[in-house]
Motif scaffolding. Structure first.
Motif, PDB file in Angstrom:
ATOM      1  N   LEU A  63      89.650  -8.567 -52.361  1.00 21.55           N
ATOM      2  CA  LEU A  63      89.318  -7.768 -53.516  1.00 21.55           C
ATOM      3  C   LEU A  63      89.658  -6.144 -53.276  1.00 21.55           C
ATOM      4  O   LEU A  63      90.375  -5.723 -54.127  1.00 21.55           O
ATOM      5  CB  LEU A  63      87.851  -7.890 -53.926  1.00 21.55           C
ATOM      6  N   HIS A  64      89.151  -5.765 -52.118  1.00 23.56           N
ATOM      7  CA  HIS A  64      89.489  -4.429 -51.882  1.00 23.56           C
ATOM      8  C   HIS A  64      90.921  -4.077 -51.868  1.00 23.56           C
ATOM      9  O   HIS A  64      91.306  -3.331 -52.313  1.00 23.56           O
ATOM     10  CB  HIS A  64      88.857  -3.911 -50.606  1.00 23.56           C
ATOM     11  N   GLN A  65      91.739  -5.071 -51.127  1.00 22.91           N
ATOM     12  CA  GLN A  65      93.292  -4.790 -51.066  1.00 22.91           C
ATOM     13  C   GLN A  65      93.745  -4.985 -52.603  1.00 22.91           C
ATOM     14  O   GLN A  65      94.830  -4.272 -52.778  1.00 22.91           O
ATOM     15  CB  GLN A  65      93.656  -5.970 -49.961  1.00 22.91           C
ATOM     16  N   THR A  66      93.349  -6.088 -53.116  1.00 19.07           N
ATOM     17  CA  THR A  66      94.270  -6.053 -54.599  1.00 19.07           C
ATOM     18  C   THR A  66      93.853  -5.105 -55.402  1.00 19.07           C
ATOM     19  O   THR A  66      94.514  -4.456 -55.969  1.00 19.07           O
ATOM     20  CB  THR A  66      93.681  -7.349 -55.052  1.00 19.07           C
ATOM     21  N   PHE A  67      92.617  -4.460 -55.463  1.00 19.36           N
ATOM     22  CA  PHE A  67      92.131  -3.268 -56.344  1.00 19.36           C
ATOM     23  C   PHE A  67      93.093  -1.887 -55.898  1.00 19.36           C
ATOM     24  O   PHE A  67      93.201  -1.292 -56.676  1.00 19.36           O
ATOM     25  CB  PHE A  67      90.644  -3.042 -56.565  1.00 19.36           C
ATOM     26  N   ALA A  68      93.137  -1.999 -54.448  1.00 16.07           N
ATOM     27  CA  ALA A  68      93.962  -0.603 -53.925  1.00 16.07           C
ATOM     28  C   ALA A  68      95.422  -0.963 -54.378  1.00 16.07           C
ATOM     29  O   ALA A  68      96.114   0.146 -54.742  1.00 16.07           O
ATOM     30  CB  ALA A  68      93.747  -0.957 -52.423  1.00 16.07           C
ATOM     31  N   ASP A  69      95.870  -2.278 -54.378  1.00 16.65           N
ATOM     32  CA  ASP A  69      97.306  -2.310 -54.696  1.00 16.65           C
ATOM     33  C   ASP A  69      97.314  -1.861 -56.272  1.00 16.65           C
ATOM     34  O   ASP A  69      98.350  -1.477 -56.895  1.00 16.65           O
ATOM     35  CB  ASP A  69      97.619  -3.735 -54.734  1.00 16.65           C
ATOM     36  N   LEU A  70      96.420  -2.258 -56.961  1.00 16.49           N
ATOM     37  CA  LEU A  70      96.505  -2.123 -58.538  1.00 16.49           C
ATOM     38  C   LEU A  70      96.398  -0.689 -58.548  1.00 16.49           C
ATOM     39  O   LEU A  70      97.177  -0.078 -59.418  1.00 16.49           O
ATOM     40  CB  LEU A  70      95.275  -2.559 -59.207  1.00 16.49           C
ATOM     41  N   GLN A  71      95.646   0.148 -57.858  1.00 19.35           N
ATOM     42  CA  GLN A  71      95.488   1.641 -58.042  1.00 19.35           C
ATOM     43  C   GLN A  71      96.791   2.181 -57.781  1.00 19.35           C
ATOM     44  O   GLN A  71      97.369   3.027 -58.437  1.00 19.35           O
ATOM     45  CB  GLN A  71      94.383   2.434 -57.226  1.00 19.35           C
ATOM     46  N   SER A  72      97.584   1.720 -56.570  1.00 16.51           N
ATOM     47  CA  SER A  72      98.787   2.155 -56.012  1.00 16.51           C
ATOM     48  C   SER A  72      99.887   2.032 -57.390  1.00 16.51           C
ATOM     49  O   SER A  72     100.651   2.874 -57.704  1.00 16.51           O
ATOM     50  CB  SER A  72      99.307   1.511 -54.703  1.00 16.51           C
ATOM     51  N   LEU A  73      99.739   0.861 -57.916  1.00 14.98           N
ATOM     52  CA  LEU A  73     100.747   0.633 -58.985  1.00 14.98           C
ATOM     53  C   LEU A  73     100.591   1.754 -60.389  1.00 14.98           C
ATOM     54  O   LEU A  73     101.684   2.045 -60.853  1.00 14.98           O
ATOM     55  CB  LEU A  73     100.572  -0.773 -59.571  1.00 14.98           C
ATOM     56  N   SER A  74      99.357   1.855 -60.666  1.00 13.13           N
ATOM     57  CA  SER A  74      98.944   2.742 -61.597  1.00 13.13           C
ATOM     58  C   SER A  74      99.488   4.071 -61.360  1.00 13.13           C
ATOM     59  O   SER A  74      99.743   4.970 -62.208  1.00 13.13           O
ATOM     60  CB  SER A  74      97.857   2.663 -62.043  1.00 13.13           C
ATOM     61  N   ALA A  75      99.596   4.639 -59.877  1.00 12.27           N
ATOM     62  CA  ALA A  75      99.904   5.934 -59.714  1.00 12.27           C
ATOM     63  C   ALA A  75     101.256   6.136 -59.269  1.00 12.27           C
ATOM     64  O   ALA A  75     101.606   7.338 -59.362  1.00 12.27           O
ATOM     65  CB  ALA A  75      98.996   6.114 -58.218  1.00 12.27           C
ATOM     66  N   THR A  76     101.917   5.033 -59.529  1.00 12.17           N
ATOM     67  CA  THR A  76     103.181   5.406 -59.121  1.00 12.17           C
ATOM     68  C   THR A  76     104.058   5.694 -60.522  1.00 12.17           C
ATOM     69  O   THR A  76     103.947   5.042 -61.436  1.00 12.17           O
ATOM     70  CB  THR A  76     104.227   3.778 -59.031  1.00 12.17           C
ATOM     71  N   ARG A  77     104.802   6.586 -60.281  1.00 10.68           N
ATOM     72  CA  ARG A  77     105.531   7.187 -61.385  1.00 10.68           C
ATOM     73  C   ARG A  77     107.005   6.706 -61.377  1.00 10.68           C
ATOM     74  O   ARG A  77     107.577   6.773 -60.376  1.00 10.68           O
ATOM     75  CB  ARG A  77     105.749   8.827 -61.369  1.00 10.68           C
ATOM     76  N   THR A  78     107.298   6.167 -62.524  1.00  9.87           N
ATOM     77  CA  THR A  78     108.625   5.593 -62.626  1.00  9.87           C
ATOM     78  C   THR A  78     109.717   6.533 -63.376  1.00  9.87           C
ATOM     79  O   THR A  78     108.952   7.214 -64.485  1.00  9.87           O
ATOM     80  CB  THR A  78     108.592   4.394 -63.166  1.00  9.87           C
ATOM     81  N   ARG A  79     110.563   6.776 -63.221  1.00  9.29           N
ATOM     82  CA  ARG A  79     111.603   7.645 -63.713  1.00  9.29           C
ATOM     83  C   ARG A  79     112.252   6.805 -64.996  1.00  9.29           C
ATOM     84  O   ARG A  79     112.523   5.489 -65.059  1.00  9.29           O
ATOM     85  CB  ARG A  79     112.798   8.360 -63.032  1.00  9.29           C
TER      86      ARG A  79
END
Length: 197
Positions: free
Chosen positions: A173-189
């Motif tokens: 759970l911690h890993q999946t939610f960390a992945d989710l936060q990483s995805l939402s923090a990724t800025r796409t051009r």
């Protein structure tokens, strides 16, 4: 014959899992489940409305545990942090029922009608989580998005835990939610315009 209602329910669940794995869900009848459990068919219907619901036993307990945990979370947390805490608490129900959870997921994955039922149950659960977040003051649009995203993350973490039980569900759970936060923090051009356009 099982003496208590809880024991009869446990035996019915176990019998259903065995038969669904041996014969397939569609080929198994409620009479066969009852016979394997050592009870009559009337007893089956006292516990479950139909043979699909055997696989969703405990869903109401999970929903109640999640919504209660959302309500009891400390104030000031972001919605996804509230949900992570709720899933960590409610995940104990899955860990206690791992012998049921693992084959259940396999049977559902192999049966289209059960996948449809699972989607309907998931919709009810995300609606309940949305309402619980709204009662904490989260705007409706964000509450719905958080509930749906959080449930998807929980579902992925649970599948990862089934696939790799060397770590507890909480780690997944911690890993999946960390992945989710990483995805939402990724800025796409934004995509570049086509050459000559």
């Amino acid at each position: 014959m099982p003496r208590s209602g809880a024991e009869a329910r446990r035996r019915l669940r176990q019998a259903a899992l065995e038969l669904y794995k041996e014969r397939g869900f569609d080929q198994t009848t409620t009479a066969e489940i009852a016979a394997r459990a050592g009870v009559n068919e009337r007893t089956f219907f006292r516990h479950f409305p139909d043979k699909r619901e055997v696989l969703f036993d405990g869903e109401a307990d999970l929903r109640d545990a999640l919504t209660h945990a959302v309500a009891e979370a400390p104030p000031g947390l972001e919605p996804l942090d509230v949900l992570l805490g709720a899933f960590l608490k409610a995940g104990r129900l899955l860990e206690e029922n791992r012998p049921f959870s693992e084959p259940r997921l396999e049977i559902i994955a192999a049966t289209p009608t059960l996948r449809e039922r699972e989607l309907a149950k998931a919709a009810l659960l995300t609606d309940a989580l949305t309402d619980a977040l709204r009662r904490r003051g989260v705007p409706a649009r964000l509450a719905a998005l958080a509930a749906q995203t959080g449930w998807a993350a929980f579902h992925q973490a649970a599948q990862s835990w089934i696939d790799d039980p060397s770590d507890p569900l909480s780690t997944h759970l911690h890993q999946t939610f960390a992945d989710l936060q990483s995805l939402s923090a990724t800025r796409t051009r934004p995509p570049s315009p086509p050459a000559g356009g």
